[in-house]
Design a protein around this motif. Structure first.
Motif, PDB file in Angstrom:
ATOM      1  N   ALA A 145     -40.955  69.475  20.043  1.00 53.27           N
ATOM      2  CA  ALA A 145     -41.247  68.418  19.075  1.00 53.27           C
ATOM      3  C   ALA A 145     -42.550  67.726  19.429  1.00 53.27           C
ATOM      4  O   ALA A 145     -43.441  67.583  18.584  1.00 53.27           O
ATOM      5  CB  ALA A 145     -40.103  67.411  19.050  1.00 53.27           C
ATOM      6  N   GLU A 146     -42.699  67.329  20.693  1.00 54.82           N
ATOM      7  CA  GLU A 146     -43.905  66.603  21.082  1.00 54.82           C
ATOM      8  C   GLU A 146     -45.144  67.491  21.047  1.00 54.82           C
ATOM      9  O   GLU A 146     -46.240  67.038  20.750  1.00 54.82           O
ATOM     10  CB  GLU A 146     -43.705  66.015  22.482  1.00 54.82           C
ATOM     11  N   ARG A 147     -44.924  68.764  21.343  1.00 61.80           N
ATOM     12  CA  ARG A 147     -46.034  69.714  21.306  1.00 61.80           C
ATOM     13  C   ARG A 147     -46.605  69.809  19.891  1.00 61.80           C
ATOM     14  O   ARG A 147     -47.807  69.810  19.686  1.00 61.80           O
ATOM     15  CB  ARG A 147     -45.460  71.063  21.719  1.00 61.80           C
ATOM     16  N   GLU A 148     -45.708  69.881  18.919  1.00 60.46           N
ATOM     17  CA  GLU A 148     -46.151  69.974  17.521  1.00 60.46           C
ATOM     18  C   GLU A 148     -46.811  68.679  17.067  1.00 60.46           C
ATOM     19  O   GLU A 148     -47.822  68.706  16.373  1.00 60.46           O
ATOM     20  CB  GLU A 148     -44.956  70.288  16.610  1.00 60.46           C
ATOM     21  N   VAL A 149     -46.218  67.555  17.470  1.00 61.45           N
ATOM     22  CA  VAL A 149     -46.769  66.265  17.048  1.00 61.45           C
ATOM     23  C   VAL A 149     -48.141  66.052  17.687  1.00 61.45           C
ATOM     24  O   VAL A 149     -49.071  65.577  17.041  1.00 61.45           O
ATOM     25  CB  VAL A 149     -45.791  65.114  17.396  1.00 61.45           C
ATOM     26  N   ARG A 151     -50.342  68.228  18.400  1.00 64.10           N
ATOM     27  CA  ARG A 151     -51.285  69.027  17.625  1.00 64.10           C
ATOM     28  C   ARG A 151     -51.636  68.355  16.293  1.00 64.10           C
ATOM     29  O   ARG A 151     -52.796  68.309  15.892  1.00 64.10           O
ATOM     30  CB  ARG A 151     -50.645  70.398  17.380  1.00 64.10           C
ATOM     31  N   GLU A 152     -50.598  67.819  15.650  1.00 60.17           N
ATOM     32  CA  GLU A 152     -50.826  67.091  14.389  1.00 60.17           C
ATOM     33  C   GLU A 152     -51.805  65.929  14.586  1.00 60.17           C
ATOM     34  O   GLU A 152     -52.659  65.675  13.746  1.00 60.17           O
ATOM     35  CB  GLU A 152     -49.494  66.542  13.853  1.00 60.17           C
TER      36      GLU A 152
END
Lengths: 234, 267
Positions: A145-149, A151-152
């Motif tokens: 979850a944090e990895r994707e956020v 990147r966002e």
């Protein structure tokens, strides 16, 4: 010669990324490495010992480290050319978030640690927004979850950013950064400029004067009321 | 291949080379949705390297020289480079949730990043699923940093299933975290996910549809249980349930003197 400028906050993994890049570059190129730091730095000695390449460092001392970098970059390019290098890697101290050390002609790489918190890319101003590539390190340590956020948030700062997730210790992901580096063209030293306006007023604070209050300073000063910037001095 | 196309029918691992340069001793390992695979072997035998190959969709560019194909072809680069497009969720002992947020806000942050609708509803569903995996229930208003190791793992698995909707989940030695592994296996079958367990736990290894045995950096063999282990597995499952009974007693400060009388119910 080609120029790589690596910036990013302390302990993000800048040198580890540099190490992976050098390992690949040395297969067919000559590399010089230059480190800018404030008080102490050991990266130049480590990389010289590991790869046997020409390395150098400069301590900024009382001067702002990015300011120092800008001042010495011309000399550093001359030094690297004299070494017969195909690449000069400049690694910043990674402290100030108000300016960015990237130049035209070279590749600007910002190294960000995934464990530094999901809002970090938003807080880092031109160090992120003016870079060409964002290398995200320590990705194996945080949740999906944090990895994707994370990147966002980088995309929020710079939509066109080339984001390379890397486990820099293992070297996974480095091939995508190398692809960009391989496509670089040679620099023209006379054309190199800073990408951003560096808010580096050479004021008396920058050079180490400790007095407080604008009355005691020269250069770019600022009063509390009517908070515009003023220039005092010649 | 279109990166938006997450209809993964199979993942195929083609052999690389052993440390001595010989080809590995298998033709290919196929992972299909709804299937569970365990990777077993001593420490240092190459289990994590195999997981890394799967996660990176290796194309002879990792130390092992293996190739990993999706539906028979090399997957698009986004599968490797963009975590939101990646069809694999990896949860290891090192994976942590660092955000200082309540559980529901943490999940909502992820749901919004994925641009999914029904934010609150999806967050609730995720917590509900996570609670199937752990004894101590997770509540949405608790800080994520305050969760136990087991609760955190459970939440990450539920997040991978519900929010990331990852067709493949890699679980690297999560058995120590105190989650109900049989519930996890049952769930992944229900949601048609493929799960790869790197494990030292005998029960997990035996419950999986396939068992990949690693040795000296390479795949030694792939065992597909043919039923002859069934009786042994039954015994071990019973033992596991008995240990669960004892564990719960110990945790609540009770005496285990009478536990043996409860063992009959665990059959």
């Amino acid at each position: 010669m080609k120029l790589l400028i690596i910036a990013g906050p302390p302990s993000a993994g800048k040198t580890t990324v540099a190490r992976q890049v050098i390992r690949h570059l040395l297969l067919k190129s000559k590399v010089s490495y230059f480190k800018i730091d404030v008080v102490r730095a050991f990266e130049d000695e480590e990389l010289k010992k590991e790869f046997g390449i020409p390395t150098r460092k400069v301590y900024s001392g009382d001067l702002c480290p990015d300011h120092t970098g800008i001042m010495v970059l011309g000399d550093a390019i001359d030094w690297a050319e004299k070494n017969g290098s195909d690449f000069l890697i400049m690694e910043s101290a990674g402290l100030c978030l108000r300016c960015s050390p990237y130049t035209t002609e070279g590749l600007g790489i910002v190294v960000l640690s995934a464990i530094s918190g999901t809002n970090t890319p938003l807080k880092m101003g031109p160090m992120v927004s003016l870079a060409d590539v964002a290398v995200v390190t320590k990705i194996d340590l945080i949740s999906q979850a944090e990895r994707e956020v994370f990147r966002e948030k980088i995309k929020e700062v710079s939509k066109s950013m080339d984001i390379v997730e890397m486990n820099a210790v293992q070297g996974t992901g480095v091939q995508y950064l190398m692809r960009t580096i391989d496509s670089l063209s040679d620099i023209d030293k006379d054309k190199i400029e800073l990408r951003g306006m560096a808010p580096l007023g050479v004021c008396t604070v920058c050079i180490g004067k400790k007095d407080i209050g604008w009355q005691n300073h020269f250069g770019v000063i600022r009063k509390l009321d009517g908070a515009d910037y003023l220039y005092r001095g010649d | 291949m279109d990166p938006e196309d997450i209809d993964i029918r199979e993942i195929r691992i083609l052999p690389g080379t052993k440390k001595n340069g010989e080809k590995e001793g298998y033709d290919n390992i196929v992972i299909v949705p709804g299937e569970t695979i365990s990777i077993v072997g001593p420490t240092g035998s190459g289990k994590s390297a195999l997981i890394n190959d799967i996660e990176m969709f290796a194309r002879k560019d990792t130390v092992t020289g293996r190739t990993v194909l999706v539906n028979g072809a090399h997957p698009p680069e986004e599968y490797v480079r963009d975590p939101s497009k990646k069809p694999i969720a990896s949860i290891t002992q090192n994976t942590k949730c660092l955000a200082d947020l309540p559980v529901s806000e943490f999940l909502e942050m992820h749901i919004k990043a994925r641009k999914m609708g029904d934010v609150e509803d999806v967050a609730l569903k995720t917590i509900e699923l996570a609670n199937e995996f752990v004894g101590e229930k997770i509540s949405g208003d608790v800080k994520i940093t305050g969760l136990s190791g087991g609760q955190t793992r459970a939440l990450m698995i539920a997040d991978a299933v519900v929010i990331s909707n990852s067709p493949i989940i890699l679980l690297d030695e999560v058995e120590n975290a105190g989650i109900y592994k049989d519930k996890v296996i049952e769930c992944v079958k229900r949601f048609r996910k493929a799960v790869v367990f790197v494990t030292h736990d005998p029960l997990i290894s035996l419950m999986c549809d396939k068992r990949v045995v690693m040795s000296n950096g390479a795949v030694e063999k792939v065992i597909k249980p043919n039923g002859e282990e069934k009786s042994t597995l039954k015994e071990i499952m019973q033992t596991d349930r008995r240990i669960d009974i004892v564990r719960e007693k110990i945790r609540s400060g009770e005496s285990i003197a009478d536990c043996w009388q409860l063992f009959g119910q665990a059959c």
